[in-house]
Design a protein around this motif. Structure first.
Motif, PDB file in Angstrom:
ATOM      1  N   LEU A 204      74.763  28.746  70.074  1.00 53.00           N
ATOM      2  CA  LEU A 204      73.523  28.818  70.853  1.00 53.00           C
ATOM      3  C   LEU A 204      72.685  30.002  70.393  1.00 53.00           C
ATOM      4  O   LEU A 204      71.791  30.454  71.111  1.00 53.00           O
ATOM      5  N   ARG A 205      72.926  30.505  69.219  1.00 52.99           N
ATOM      6  CA  ARG A 205      72.342  31.748  68.730  1.00 52.99           C
ATOM      7  C   ARG A 205      70.810  31.752  68.805  1.00 52.99           C
ATOM      8  O   ARG A 205      70.150  30.714  68.698  1.00 52.99           O
ATOM      9  N   SER A 230      75.254  34.942  69.554  1.00 52.15           N
ATOM     10  CA  SER A 230      74.635  36.090  68.889  1.00 52.15           C
ATOM     11  C   SER A 230      73.118  36.050  69.046  1.00 52.15           C
ATOM     12  O   SER A 230      72.495  34.995  68.899  1.00 52.15           O
ATOM     13  N   HIS A 231      72.528  37.199  69.360  1.00 52.69           N
ATOM     14  CA  HIS A 231      71.078  37.397  69.452  1.00 52.69           C
ATOM     15  C   HIS A 231      70.443  36.592  70.587  1.00 52.69           C
ATOM     16  O   HIS A 231      69.229  36.376  70.588  1.00 52.69           O
ATOM     17  N   CYS A 232      71.254  36.122  71.540  1.00 53.95           N
ATOM     18  CA  CYS A 232      70.709  35.380  72.679  1.00 53.95           C
ATOM     19  C   CYS A 232      70.100  36.324  73.715  1.00 53.95           C
ATOM     20  O   CYS A 232      70.530  37.466  73.873  1.00 53.95           O
ATOM     21  N   LEU A 233      69.102  35.811  74.427  1.00 58.26           N
ATOM     22  CA  LEU A 233      68.617  36.485  75.632  1.00 58.26           C
ATOM     23  C   LEU A 233      69.425  35.931  76.794  1.00 58.26           C
ATOM     24  O   LEU A 233      69.194  34.795  77.239  1.00 58.26           O
ATOM     25  N   VAL A 234      70.400  36.673  77.255  1.00 54.59           N
ATOM     26  CA  VAL A 234      71.231  36.219  78.372  1.00 54.59           C
ATOM     27  C   VAL A 234      70.545  36.650  79.672  1.00 54.59           C
ATOM     28  O   VAL A 234      70.335  37.843  79.915  1.00 54.59           O
ATOM     29  N   ILE A 235      70.187  35.665  80.483  1.00 52.37           N
ATOM     30  CA  ILE A 235      69.391  35.900  81.690  1.00 52.37           C
ATOM     31  C   ILE A 235      70.257  35.730  82.931  1.00 52.37           C
ATOM     32  O   ILE A 235      70.950  34.726  83.090  1.00 52.37           O
ATOM     33  N   MET A 263      87.182  32.602  68.553  1.00 54.29           N
ATOM     34  CA  MET A 263      86.056  33.444  68.145  1.00 54.29           C
ATOM     35  C   MET A 263      84.978  33.397  69.216  1.00 54.29           C
ATOM     36  O   MET A 263      84.543  32.308  69.603  1.00 54.29           O
ATOM     37  N   PHE A 264      84.582  34.562  69.691  1.00 47.95           N
ATOM     38  CA  PHE A 264      83.456  34.675  70.624  1.00 47.95           C
ATOM     39  C   PHE A 264      82.464  35.637  69.979  1.00 47.95           C
ATOM     40  O   PHE A 264      82.675  36.849  69.953  1.00 47.95           O
ATOM     41  N   LEU A 265      81.410  35.075  69.424  1.00 52.73           N
ATOM     42  CA  LEU A 265      80.467  35.849  68.617  1.00 52.73           C
ATOM     43  C   LEU A 265      79.268  36.263  69.459  1.00 52.73           C
ATOM     44  O   LEU A 265      78.566  35.415  70.024  1.00 52.73           O
ATOM     45  N   THR A 266      79.045  37.566  69.543  1.00 55.93           N
ATOM     46  CA  THR A 266      77.937  38.088  70.329  1.00 55.93           C
ATOM     47  C   THR A 266      77.219  39.197  69.567  1.00 55.93           C
ATOM     48  O   THR A 266      77.797  39.847  68.701  1.00 55.93           O
ATOM     49  N   MET A 274      67.383  40.603  64.524  1.00 56.98           N
ATOM     50  CA  MET A 274      67.367  39.250  65.067  1.00 56.98           C
ATOM     51  C   MET A 274      67.301  39.273  66.593  1.00 56.98           C
ATOM     52  O   MET A 274      66.632  38.426  67.207  1.00 56.98           O
ATOM     53  N   CYS A 275      67.973  40.231  67.210  1.00 52.70           N
ATOM     54  CA  CYS A 275      67.875  40.361  68.672  1.00 52.70           C
ATOM     55  C   CYS A 275      66.449  40.719  69.085  1.00 52.70           C
ATOM     56  O   CYS A 275      65.920  40.193  70.072  1.00 52.70           O
TER      57      CYS A 275
END
Length: 305
Positions: A204-205, A230-235, A263-266, A274-275
């Motif tokens: 969901l990057r 990775s690079h997500c806006l977690v709201i 694997m949990f990629l954040t 990218m963020c």
């Protein structure tokens, strides 16, 4: 004189394996430019399965303008004709051997062309198609029915995902890998859990992701092995009319739920380019602003191109 001429080898007499090796260095435009019509030997080489494991159209874009009504883009007729020619020639030469098909995020395929394509590459295992503006529900469902071997899909976020996920669950028994290029809300997450409970890889990057949607995914997809946010806006979920709150750091509850994954990629670093871009684009990446080919990248190796 006759003896010397007999020693000169003609191009059509060149070993097929050597011709295939040469043609592997050609791009899609060169392969479909007419070299298959030179002679029967060249056509045989042009149809070799080694050349057609992947059809990469990631360098091909539609000539379009945005419009206010559905499908929200108008594609120039000459652009459509060019895509049709390349696709039909490629599908003819590939002889049903295509296993990976990649479309550019600004390549707008029509329903009819998608159906034509699906019927001629029944062995497809991986589809990368980020632009669905001109594709209707019936078109994508008809295509999915043709792709019984489909394992991996890169797609945009869509408003009504159940019909698609149900079709994948019904027809694609080996499906295990999904990448969503766009926001993931509670409805989308719940749909994944309901129809694709055996999903193993999810990316969901570079998008907007609701915290509650993330929890639904972690709780509901029990077979999930790899999750990339990775690079997500977690709201954080906020009360009605309250401003949305951006989560800067994942809380222990989420980390505990994710600990079972292989694997949990954040990545949620303010210093990450990218963020920063995801934040500037408000969770809906405008890939055209950035480096060519950047949209094809992924921290999950099997989803990167």
């Amino acid at each position: 004189m006759e003896d010397s001429e007999s020693l000169v080898r003609r191009w059509e007499d060149l070993d097929t394996d050597i011709l295939v090796k040469i043609f592997q260095s050609f791009d899609i435009y060169q392969l479909t430019s007419g070299i298959a019509h030179v002679c029967s030997a060249w056509r045989l080489a042009c149809c070799d399965p080694l050349l057609w494991k992947t059809l990469d159209l990631s360098m091909m874009k539609s000539n379009f303008i945005k419009i206010p009504l559905e499908p929200y883009v108008y594609v120039d007729g000459r652009s459509d004709k060019k895509l049709t020619r390349v696709l039909k020639t490629s599908l003819n030469l590939s002889r049903g051997n295509l296993m990976t098909l990649i479309f550019h995020f600004n390549l707008y395929v029509s329903d009819d062309l998608l159906t034509y394509t699906a019927e001629r590459c029944p062995r497809l295992k991986r589809l990368v198609m980020p632009a669905w503006n001109r594709i209707k529900k019936t078109g994508i469902c008809k295509a999915i029915c043709c792709w019984k071997d489909l394992e991996s899909l890169t797609m945009p976020s869509i408003a009504n995902p159940p019909y698609l996920m149900e079709e994948i669950a019904k027809n694609c028994k080996n499906f295990n890998e999904l990448k969503i290029m766009g926001p993931c809300d509670i409805f989308f997450a719940s749909t994944l859990v309901a129809y694709l409970p055996k999903l193993k890889v999810l990316s969901l990057r570079c998008s907007m992701l609701l915290k509650d949607a993330l929890i639904i995914i972690l709780d509901g997809l029990q077979h999930l092995e790899v999750l990339n946010i990775s690079h997500c806006l977690v709201i954080d979920t906020a009360p009605p009319r309250a401003p949305r709150r951006l989560i800067k750091e994942l809380d222990p509850v989420i980390l505990e739920k994710a600990s079972r994954l292989r694997m949990f990629l954040t990545c949620m670093q303010d210093s990450c380019i990218m963020c920063q871009r995801t934040k500037n684009d408000e969770g809906l990446m405008r890939w055209y602003k950035y480096e060519e080919g950047l949209w094809l990248e992924d921290e999950v190796r099997s989803l990167a191109y």
